[in-house]
Design a protein around this motif. Structure first.
Motif, PDB file in Angstrom:
ATOM      1  N   PRO A 225     -18.959 -19.519   1.116  1.00 12.74           N
ATOM      2  CA  PRO A 225     -18.876 -18.026   1.414  1.00 12.74           C
ATOM      3  C   PRO A 225     -18.744 -17.195   0.236  1.00 12.74           C
ATOM      4  O   PRO A 225     -19.173 -16.081   0.278  1.00 12.74           O
ATOM      5  CB  PRO A 225     -18.004 -18.266   2.429  1.00 12.74           C
ATOM      6  CG  PRO A 225     -17.913 -19.642   3.076  1.00 12.74           C
ATOM      7  CD  PRO A 225     -18.247 -20.436   1.982  1.00 12.74           C
ATOM      8  N   GLN A 226     -17.755 -17.777  -0.485  1.00 12.97           N
ATOM      9  CA  GLN A 226     -17.476 -17.067  -1.933  1.00 12.97           C
ATOM     10  C   GLN A 226     -18.410 -16.880  -2.861  1.00 12.97           C
ATOM     11  O   GLN A 226     -18.698 -15.778  -3.494  1.00 12.97           O
ATOM     12  CB  GLN A 226     -16.353 -17.731  -2.662  1.00 12.97           C
ATOM     13  CG  GLN A 226     -14.845 -17.771  -1.556  1.00 12.97           C
ATOM     14  CD  GLN A 226     -14.490 -16.392  -1.369  1.00 12.97           C
ATOM     15  OE1 GLN A 226     -14.432 -15.488  -1.889  1.00 12.97           O
ATOM     16  NE2 GLN A 226     -14.015 -16.312   0.068  1.00 12.97           N
ATOM     17  N   LEU A 227     -19.445 -17.674  -2.869  1.00 15.79           N
ATOM     18  CA  LEU A 227     -20.648 -17.850  -4.025  1.00 15.79           C
ATOM     19  C   LEU A 227     -22.057 -17.136  -3.200  1.00 15.79           C
ATOM     20  O   LEU A 227     -22.927 -17.409  -3.757  1.00 15.79           O
ATOM     21  CB  LEU A 227     -20.916 -19.238  -4.173  1.00 15.79           C
ATOM     22  CG  LEU A 227     -19.595 -19.927  -4.808  1.00 15.79           C
ATOM     23  CD1 LEU A 227     -20.029 -21.465  -5.236  1.00 15.79           C
ATOM     24  CD2 LEU A 227     -19.371 -19.460  -6.037  1.00 15.79           C
ATOM     25  N   THR A 228     -21.729 -16.319  -1.952  1.00 14.94           N
ATOM     26  CA  THR A 228     -22.961 -16.111  -1.473  1.00 14.94           C
ATOM     27  C   THR A 228     -23.881 -15.107  -2.093  1.00 14.94           C
ATOM     28  O   THR A 228     -24.943 -15.304  -2.416  1.00 14.94           O
ATOM     29  CB  THR A 228     -22.753 -15.112  -0.108  1.00 14.94           C
ATOM     30  OG1 THR A 228     -21.922 -16.176   0.688  1.00 14.94           O
ATOM     31  CG2 THR A 228     -24.033 -14.449   0.418  1.00 14.94           C
ATOM     32  N   PRO A 229     -23.309 -14.126  -3.076  1.00 12.85           N
ATOM     33  CA  PRO A 229     -23.904 -13.169  -4.097  1.00 12.85           C
ATOM     34  C   PRO A 229     -24.843 -13.980  -5.184  1.00 12.85           C
ATOM     35  O   PRO A 229     -26.052 -13.873  -5.497  1.00 12.85           O
ATOM     36  CB  PRO A 229     -23.134 -12.238  -4.607  1.00 12.85           C
ATOM     37  CG  PRO A 229     -21.907 -12.320  -3.706  1.00 12.85           C
ATOM     38  CD  PRO A 229     -21.841 -13.632  -2.919  1.00 12.85           C
ATOM     39  N   ALA A 230     -24.090 -15.016  -5.619  1.00 13.86           N
ATOM     40  CA  ALA A 230     -24.921 -15.831  -6.661  1.00 13.86           C
ATOM     41  C   ALA A 230     -25.909 -16.874  -6.055  1.00 13.86           C
ATOM     42  O   ALA A 230     -26.936 -17.043  -6.795  1.00 13.86           O
ATOM     43  CB  ALA A 230     -23.472 -17.025  -7.217  1.00 13.86           C
ATOM     44  N   ILE A 231     -25.567 -17.281  -4.746  1.00 13.20           N
ATOM     45  CA  ILE A 231     -26.465 -18.087  -4.174  1.00 13.20           C
ATOM     46  C   ILE A 231     -27.926 -17.133  -4.071  1.00 13.20           C
ATOM     47  O   ILE A 231     -29.103 -17.687  -4.174  1.00 13.20           O
ATOM     48  CB  ILE A 231     -26.158 -18.664  -2.867  1.00 13.20           C
ATOM     49  CG1 ILE A 231     -24.900 -19.656  -2.727  1.00 13.20           C
ATOM     50  CG2 ILE A 231     -27.223 -18.974  -1.871  1.00 13.20           C
ATOM     51  CD1 ILE A 231     -24.233 -19.884  -1.531  1.00 13.20           C
ATOM     52  N   VAL A 232     -27.686 -15.977  -3.508  1.00 14.62           N
ATOM     53  CA  VAL A 232     -28.853 -15.318  -3.117  1.00 14.62           C
ATOM     54  C   VAL A 232     -29.606 -14.774  -4.520  1.00 14.62           C
ATOM     55  O   VAL A 232     -30.919 -14.994  -4.863  1.00 14.62           O
ATOM     56  CB  VAL A 232     -28.662 -13.998  -2.433  1.00 14.62           C
ATOM     57  CG1 VAL A 232     -29.791 -12.993  -2.301  1.00 14.62           C
ATOM     58  CG2 VAL A 232     -27.958 -14.210  -1.182  1.00 14.62           C
ATOM     59  N   THR A 233     -28.994 -14.650  -5.722  1.00 10.69           N
ATOM     60  CA  THR A 233     -29.495 -14.372  -6.940  1.00 10.69           C
ATOM     61  C   THR A 233     -30.357 -15.461  -7.464  1.00 10.69           C
ATOM     62  O   THR A 233     -31.334 -15.353  -7.877  1.00 10.69           O
ATOM     63  CB  THR A 233     -28.288 -14.102  -7.870  1.00 10.69           C
ATOM     64  OG1 THR A 233     -27.386 -13.015  -7.524  1.00 10.69           O
ATOM     65  CG2 THR A 233     -28.776 -13.882  -9.274  1.00 10.69           C
ATOM     66  N   VAL A 234     -29.760 -16.825  -7.134  1.00 11.31           N
ATOM     67  CA  VAL A 234     -30.493 -18.061  -7.855  1.00 11.31           C
ATOM     68  C   VAL A 234     -31.697 -18.238  -7.020  1.00 11.31           C
ATOM     69  O   VAL A 234     -32.741 -18.609  -7.446  1.00 11.31           O
ATOM     70  CB  VAL A 234     -29.571 -19.348  -7.706  1.00 11.31           C
ATOM     71  CG1 VAL A 234     -30.296 -20.527  -8.169  1.00 11.31           C
ATOM     72  CG2 VAL A 234     -28.530 -18.911  -8.703  1.00 11.31           C
ATOM     73  N   VAL A 235     -31.523 -18.065  -5.739  1.00 15.20           N
ATOM     74  CA  VAL A 235     -32.778 -18.137  -4.754  1.00 15.20           C
ATOM     75  C   VAL A 235     -34.023 -17.070  -5.162  1.00 15.20           C
ATOM     76  O   VAL A 235     -34.908 -17.531  -5.406  1.00 15.20           O
ATOM     77  CB  VAL A 235     -32.301 -17.787  -3.068  1.00 15.20           C
ATOM     78  CG1 VAL A 235     -33.557 -17.797  -2.501  1.00 15.20           C
ATOM     79  CG2 VAL A 235     -31.579 -19.118  -2.536  1.00 15.20           C
ATOM     80  N   LEU A 236     -33.455 -15.969  -5.422  1.00 15.82           N
ATOM     81  CA  LEU A 236     -34.512 -15.066  -5.725  1.00 15.82           C
ATOM     82  C   LEU A 236     -35.224 -15.336  -7.232  1.00 15.82           C
ATOM     83  O   LEU A 236     -36.391 -15.310  -7.137  1.00 15.82           O
ATOM     84  CB  LEU A 236     -33.897 -13.515  -5.919  1.00 15.82           C
ATOM     85  CG  LEU A 236     -34.672 -12.334  -6.454  1.00 15.82           C
ATOM     86  CD1 LEU A 236     -35.902 -12.165  -5.346  1.00 15.82           C
ATOM     87  CD2 LEU A 236     -33.961 -11.211  -6.632  1.00 15.82           C
ATOM     88  N   PHE A 237     -34.271 -15.729  -8.144  1.00 15.92           N
ATOM     89  CA  PHE A 237     -35.016 -16.063  -9.624  1.00 15.92           C
ATOM     90  C   PHE A 237     -36.007 -17.232  -9.529  1.00 15.92           C
ATOM     91  O   PHE A 237     -36.865 -17.242  -9.909  1.00 15.92           O
ATOM     92  CB  PHE A 237     -34.000 -16.160 -10.498  1.00 15.92           C
ATOM     93  CG  PHE A 237     -33.297 -15.041 -11.199  1.00 15.92           C
ATOM     94  CD1 PHE A 237     -33.558 -13.878 -10.793  1.00 15.92           C
ATOM     95  CD2 PHE A 237     -32.217 -15.030 -11.909  1.00 15.92           C
ATOM     96  CE1 PHE A 237     -33.117 -12.580 -11.188  1.00 15.92           C
ATOM     97  CE2 PHE A 237     -31.726 -13.994 -12.633  1.00 15.92           C
ATOM     98  CZ  PHE A 237     -32.278 -12.885 -12.122  1.00 15.92           C
ATOM     99  N   GLN A 238     -35.369 -18.479  -8.624  1.00 15.03           N
ATOM    100  CA  GLN A 238     -35.952 -19.620  -8.285  1.00 15.03           C
ATOM    101  C   GLN A 238     -37.486 -19.316  -7.582  1.00 15.03           C
ATOM    102  O   GLN A 238     -38.543 -19.855  -8.002  1.00 15.03           O
ATOM    103  CB  GLN A 238     -35.422 -20.571  -7.799  1.00 15.03           C
ATOM    104  CG  GLN A 238     -35.896 -21.970  -7.978  1.00 15.03           C
ATOM    105  CD  GLN A 238     -36.018 -22.684  -9.208  1.00 15.03           C
ATOM    106  OE1 GLN A 238     -35.319 -21.909 -10.186  1.00 15.03           O
ATOM    107  NE2 GLN A 238     -36.463 -23.806  -9.589  1.00 15.03           N
TER     108      GLN A 238
END
Length: 315
Positions: A225-238
């Motif tokens: 839950p704390q890493l949600t912004p980073a998760i979305v960023t990596v999903v978008l780039f990938q």
């Protein structure tokens, strides 16, 4: 001799002092942001950003304009303005009907490659980045350097070695030959590691351990839950990287039914010398291929901006 009520005398000044302190704090923050910022610097930065925006938007504008033209208008009119005949819908219908309706199959393949690949790659990258950031173990620094080296290696450099490897185990010309390499994201791992260091407090993990939560539970229930912004960023780039990937499918795939959109459009473009109508098919297909990426970026942009900046403003 008059007496005064101490409570009444201090109540209003205290409220005023609070308002003054709040106003002074806001002025201080505003002044801190504006300190050292010259008008020439603002103009220069704005001009550079405008040039970069034009650089990225002009090709999209060209595709949108030329997807509305006939073959005659495509070569007989200005490339950056509409032709005499507006036939966008006719061109798009031709795209879906060409080659027995192969384009929807290419689009579905791209969704499978980019969707499944980006989700799984993000999970693996975030899990590994979290482990590198929050655990101390032998070889940790070597793994980190290896990941940084992977960021610098272009995908085209490993496409041919991967082809020989997959050919030896018999999985070339299959969905797996494109999906498996897409599950690795060195940049995503690096970003997740940096973000985990800033966004996941060690005290929170220690508190979870004291409550009897296992290490997998700490990762899934507390860290993710704390890493949600980073998760979305990596999903978008990938997702964007896999969707636009051309070299790997070109090397791995021979069956047209397994092609992603990028390889399929290039196949159409190669036929334009003898069949000019494929110009309209290629241009219309390029327009359709941009739409999913535009929608994804528009939906996730607020998470994307937060993911890149939130870790830097935590105090």
């Amino acid at each position: 001799m008059s007496t005064s009520n101490p409570t009444h005398d201090t109540a209003v000044p205290t409220g005023r002092r609070r308002a003054d302190v709040k106003r002074a704090s806001q002025e201080h923050r505003t002044g801190a942001r504006d300190a050292g910022r010259k008008p020439t610097t603002t103009i220069l930065v704005t001009a550079i950003l405008a040039i970069v925006a034009i650089y990225f938007l002009v090709p999209v504008y060209w595709v949108v304009i030329n997807a509305t033209k006939s073959s005659e208008d495509l070569f007989g009119s200005n490339g950056f303005w509409f032709g005499e005949n507006f036939q966008l819908w006719e061109n798009l219908k031709a795209v879906f009907a060409a080659n027995g309706g192969i384009f929807p199959r290419w689009a579905l393949n791209s969704v499978v490659y980019a969707g499944v690949g980006s989700v799984l790659a993000t999970y693996f990258a975030v899990a590994a980045g979290y482990a590198l950031a929050k655990y101390r173990f032998p070889g940790r620094r070597f793994i980190y350097v290896l990941v940084l080296g992977g960021v610098l290696v272009p995908g085209t450099a490993v496409a041919l070695p991967l082809f020989f490897l997959f050919s030896s185990i018999g999985i070339t010309n299959t969905y797996w030959s494109v999906l498996i390499p897409s599950l690795v994201s060195p940049f995503g791992l690096f970003l997740a590691s940096i973000y985990s260091s800033a966004a996941v407090p060690d005290e929170m993990l220690e508190a979870g351990r004291l409550d009897g939560v296992g290490e997998l539970g700490l990762f899934h229930r507390l860290a993710l839950p704390q890493l949600t912004p980073a998760i979305v960023t990596v999903v978008l780039f990938q997702f964007v990287a896999i969707w636009n990937n051309y070299m790997l499918p070109l090397v791995m795939l021979a069956d047209e039914k397994l092609y992603p959109i990028t390889l399929g459009l290039d196949n159409w473009r190669a036929q334009t010398d003898r069949l000019p109508e494929f110009y309209q098919l290629t241009t219309g297909g390029a327009l359709l291929s941009v739409i999913p990426l535009a929608i994804l970026i528009l939906v996730l942009q607020r998470f994307w901006r937060g993911g890149l900046t939130e870790g830097s403003v935590k105090g």
